[in-house]
Every structure is written in C-alpha cells, then in structure tokens.
Design an enzyme around this catalytic site. Structure first.
Site, PDB file in Angstrom:
ATOM      1  CG  HIS A 422       0.037  -0.017   2.627  1.00  0.00           C
ATOM      2  ND1 HIS A 422       0.483   0.933   3.404  1.00  0.00           N
ATOM      3  CD2 HIS A 422      -0.062  -1.132   3.615  1.00  0.00           C
ATOM      4  CE1 HIS A 422       0.348   1.181   4.594  1.00  0.00           C
ATOM      5  NE2 HIS A 422       0.701  -0.399   4.564  1.00  0.00           N
ATOM      6  CB  CYS A 441       0.695  -4.340   5.337  1.00  0.00           C
ATOM      7  SG  CYS A 441      -0.486  -5.173   5.416  1.00  0.00           S
TER       8      CYS A 441
END
Length: 527
Positions: A422, A441
């Site tokens: 992301h 992440c």
C-alpha cells in the site's frame, strides 16, 4: 548382482555413505533400477562410466553451488573408485558403489532443485512439495546418457532465474576472496574519519577494498602518508552502498564493523541466498513482483526476467510485527481505500488514544462500524462502545484520503497473513537506510508507478486516469487485474544486481541464523 542391488534398493541404508539413511529415496531408487532390471548404472567391467565420473566431479565441487560437499561423500569417492577397481567382479562391491552414487546423485539433484530444508520449518508459506523433481526421469533420460558436459546437464535442475545465476557466480568469487583474505581486522577509530583525516590502517583498508572489488585494480592509493582521501574514499562510498550504509564516505564505527566481518560470513550469506532461491516457484504465468524484506526493496520484472521497476519499501518491525515470507497472486487494486484497523491495533493503540482524548477518532478520520459495516459513530465514544471495540463486536476503520494510513491505493493478493502492499502518508521513512516500521504490511515508495505497471495491459487505465483515481475518487474503488500477478515476499541478505555488484544486508529477522542452525545439524535436514 540383481539380488544385491534389489536388497540395497529396498533396505534404505548403506554404511558406505556418510549419511547412510536414504529411506526417503527408496521408491525412486527402485523405479530407477527397475528400468535396467537391477543392473549397475554407473560402472562397466570395474570402471566408472564417463557419466559417473562427471557426476562425482560435480559432487566434489558442490561448494561452488552453495552446498556442502560432505553431504554427497565428496572426500570418499577416490576410495570408492579404488574399491571398484580392486574387485571389478565382486557383486557386493559393484552394487555398493552403484547405490552410493545413485543416492548421492539424487540428493544433489533434489538439493539443487528445491533446496535442502523445507521452508515450512521456518513458517515460510512457500510450497515446495508440488515441485518435487522427477528424479527417475531426469537420471535415466538425461544424466545416465549424457554424452558431454555433465555439470551443464545437472544445472538444468537449478532455478533458471538470472538472479540465482548471478548469486552463484558471486559465491565463486567470494570463495576465492575468502581464500585470499589475511583475516586481520582493520584498526578501530576513536571518532568518525572525514576525507583528509589520518588513518593508521590505510594500507590494510586499501587491500581489503581492492580484494572485494570496491577499489579498482588500476586505482592509485598513497598508503605512505596515511591520509584518507582520493580513490580510497570513493571505494569506501561504493562499499557502503553495497552494504546498506548510505554511501557518505565517512569512515566510522558502523562501516569498520562491516569491513571487519570475515569473508566466510559473506560466503554463508550467499549460500543462504541460493538455498532460498531454490524454495521459490520456478515458473510464473505472468511477470512477478518480488519484495526482499532485509533489502527493503520491491522489484517488478519483465517477461524475460529483467527488472522493469524498482522502489524502496517499508516492511514489518523486527520485533512482533515481522512481514511473513510467502507467495501469492495479486488480483486487484483499491483506490482511496478504507483502512480496516486490525483488532490487535485497536486494542494496543486506538483504545489507549481514545481514553486520553475522546475526540481522537474525529481528529484522525476514524469511524466505528458494526460487523456489517454500518456506521456507529465518528465522534466521541461511550464506555459501552469501547468495550465492544475491545471484544471485536465493533470495528474501527479510517476514512479514505491523503491522511489514511494506507495512503491513496492498496494492492491486494489475498492470503492468510492479511498482508498487502500500500501507499503511505509518511514518505519520509523511505529515506531511512533501515526501514522496518510497519505492522507487517509493505508500504511502497512509488504507488503510482506500481499501479501503472500492474494495469499496463488495461488501456483505460493510463497514468493520468490512475492519478485521478488516487486523488479525487470515488472512494474505495476496486479494480480487478485482467491477469493475476505473482507476488513473492522473500528474504535474501545477499543480492547480486544486474551489473554484477553484490549487496549484503543485515539479518534483521534472524532467518539466516535459524537456517544455518538447521544446516549445521547435517542430514537428514528437518522437513
């Protein structure tokens, strides 16, 4: 002879071998010898075949592949051959030679193809079981009838990645460097040296940098003055870049610490990298994306396996939030996403912040929903709501926009780890040399470029339209990829660039240390 070979094939143990237990190969050994009606495959009239000698030479030089020669009885083959010469008609001697070489060849080929250790042992989500090599076919149809270069035939079992080949070549260079390394540590410094300062270890520093290739052979260094300047400063900068130290040319404690690491440690890093390359899928339906955790770098590849895109990333913190190693297919992109806050973060971070400031949610653009996604509140939170948030009956999410923790786009490859790529509203972290700051992440430095690359075969998605989708909405817009893209989250502390430069990185999660502990125990490696 047939009876003796049949007995050895079913017995699964041979005392002639350093690691005598080969029960996990019994079925394949029986299949191989069934093809020849249990006749020897590696000798004729008391002489090893040309193919046998070629395989033995490969076993003896297996360190060049990052393997351990003793795993394949490298030091014992001269005595095995001598025994064969001494009793060319003795069925037991011939059979034992044949079986020893068959077992060693199978071990070597399998180790080249999928590695020695099952990555599942380290909780790496990489499935090697479905890639088990057809050893019987490879031996009978390629190795045992090979007319020429045996090593070239055996190399067919290896991963065909350019990066793997470059790592293998680098290992051979570093084995040479290791043999030439005098091993004497460079003198430490009281304070960081700037260009122009005096350093008592200039001659030794020049020798080390020249050995590993950072100081070109033709570079002239005046070691008599002891002044740290000129070509040697440039060489230190080059060395620093290769070892994740920035490249400012200042000679301080951290740089000297890296310079004083023994070269056998670098050899081990390259060997570990080759092992992990072998764990990866060998074929991809589409050009993949690879994130290398200790390097903090993402690469996207072309069809011919060249690097099409490269960018810095932020990965999970070494303590408690490590990014997992796995492979999965990316299937869609979400522009202007919500951030659905994991329950662990809600408990550890959101709720304590609310207790200090009941308007925390509104200030940070968070909102509370029920399990169906219905909005409960985006303002002050009651004690009852806080209790439900702690239990997981109410959920927290952050509204889309430039301050959202996921930035303006996320890239999803559904997996059991709930990990994805992301954007981020904190781009300043990409300038750090060590970038393990996330909860697991992976934050990407160039989200627009990555989205453009992923959507390059979908004409309606140009760089302009992608930028508009990120900046002006609509919110939480999902775009499916026409073809899933393989994503590899890998862990390599040694990487060889396309220009041949070898880069080394810290073992931030301790995965190298764990692998080396398993390998040190010897066969049979846990799987």
């Amino acid at each position: 002879m047939a009876d003796r070979l049949r007995s050895l094939a079913t017995g699964g143990e041979l005392s002639d071998l350093r690691w005598p237990d080969y029960r996990n190969y019994v079925q394949r050994i029986q299949e191989l010898y069934a093809i020849t009606n249990y006749s020897p495959v590696w000798s004729r009239d008391g002489e090893p075949t040309r193919q046998a000698l070629g395989v033995i030479a490969a076993l003896e030089s297996s360190q060049q592949k990052g393997l351990l020669p003793q795993d394949y009885d490298a030091s014992l083959w001269p005595s095995h051959i001598a025994a064969l010469h001494g009793a060319p008609s003795n069925a037991d001697t011939v059979a034992r030679f044949d079986m020893a070489l068959t077992v060693s060849a199978m071990r070597y080929i399998s180790d080249l193809h999928i590695g020695r250790v099952n990555p599942a042992q380290f909780k790496f989500d990489l499935d090697i079981n479905h890639r088990t090599y057809d050893l019987v076919q490879f031996l009978s149809q390629r190795v045992l009838i090979a007319p020429g270069d045996m090593q070239a035939v055996l190399n067919e079992a290896e991963p065909q990645f350019d990066g793997y080949r470059r790592t293998e070549i680098a290992l051979q260079h570093y084995l040479t460097f290791e043999a030439m390394d005098p091993g004497k540590p460079l003198p430490q410094v009281i304070k960081t040296l700037e260009p122009g300062d005096y350093y008592a270890g200039i001659a030794q520093l020049a020798q080390r940098l020249r050995l590993v290739g950072d100081l070109p052979p033709e570079a002239i260094v005046d070691t008599d003055t002891g002044i740290y300047d000129g070509a040697i400063v440039d060489a230190v900068k080059h060395y620093q870049v290769r070892h994740g130290l920035g490249g400012d040319g200042r000679l301080g404690k951290q740089t000297l610490q890296q310079l004083n690491i023994p070269l056998n440690f670098r050899v081990t890093q390259l060997e570990d990298a080759l092992e992990r390359w072998r764990w990866l899928p060998h074929d991809f339906p589409q050009p993949p994306i690879a994130v290398n955790i200790p390097e903090f770098v993402l690469r996207a590849f072309t069809k011919d396996r060249k690097v099409a895109l490269r960018m810095n990333v932020v990965v999970g913190k070494a303590v408690r939030h490590q990014t997992p190693v796995f492979a999965q297919d990316m299937k869609y992109i979400v522009f202007r996403p919500y951030w659905n806050v994991p329950l662990s973060i809600t408990r550890a971070e959101i709720l304590p912040s609310i207790r200090k400031d009941r308007n925390y949610l509104a200030r940070k653009d968070f909102e509370v929903t029920d399990l169906s996604g219905r909005l409960v509140t985006s303002g002050p939170v009651t004690q009852d709501q806080m209790a439900q948030m702690r239990s997981g009956k109410l959920l927290v999410r952050q509204k889309p926009g430039p301050t959202n923790s996921l930035g303006l786009v996320k890239f999803l490859f559904p997996n059991t780890h709930s990990v994805y790529l992301h954007d981020t509203p904190a781009p300043q972290l990409f300038a750090q040399s060590r970038r393990d700051f996330s909860h697991g992440c992976v934050r990407v430095e160039k989200p627009l470029e990555l989205a453009t690359w992923l959507l390059r075969d979908q004409p309606e998605w140009t760089e302009t339209s992608i930028r508009q989708a990120m900046e002006s909405g609509p919110d939480n817009r999902q775009v499916d990829l026409t073809k899933p893209v393989p994503v590899l989250i890998v862990y390599l502390t040694a990487v060889v660039e396309q220009n041949g430069e070898v880069h080394f990185f810290d073992d931030i999660y301790g995965h190298d240390r764990s692998l080396n502990a398993v390998l040190a125990k010897g066969r049979p490696y846990a799987n």
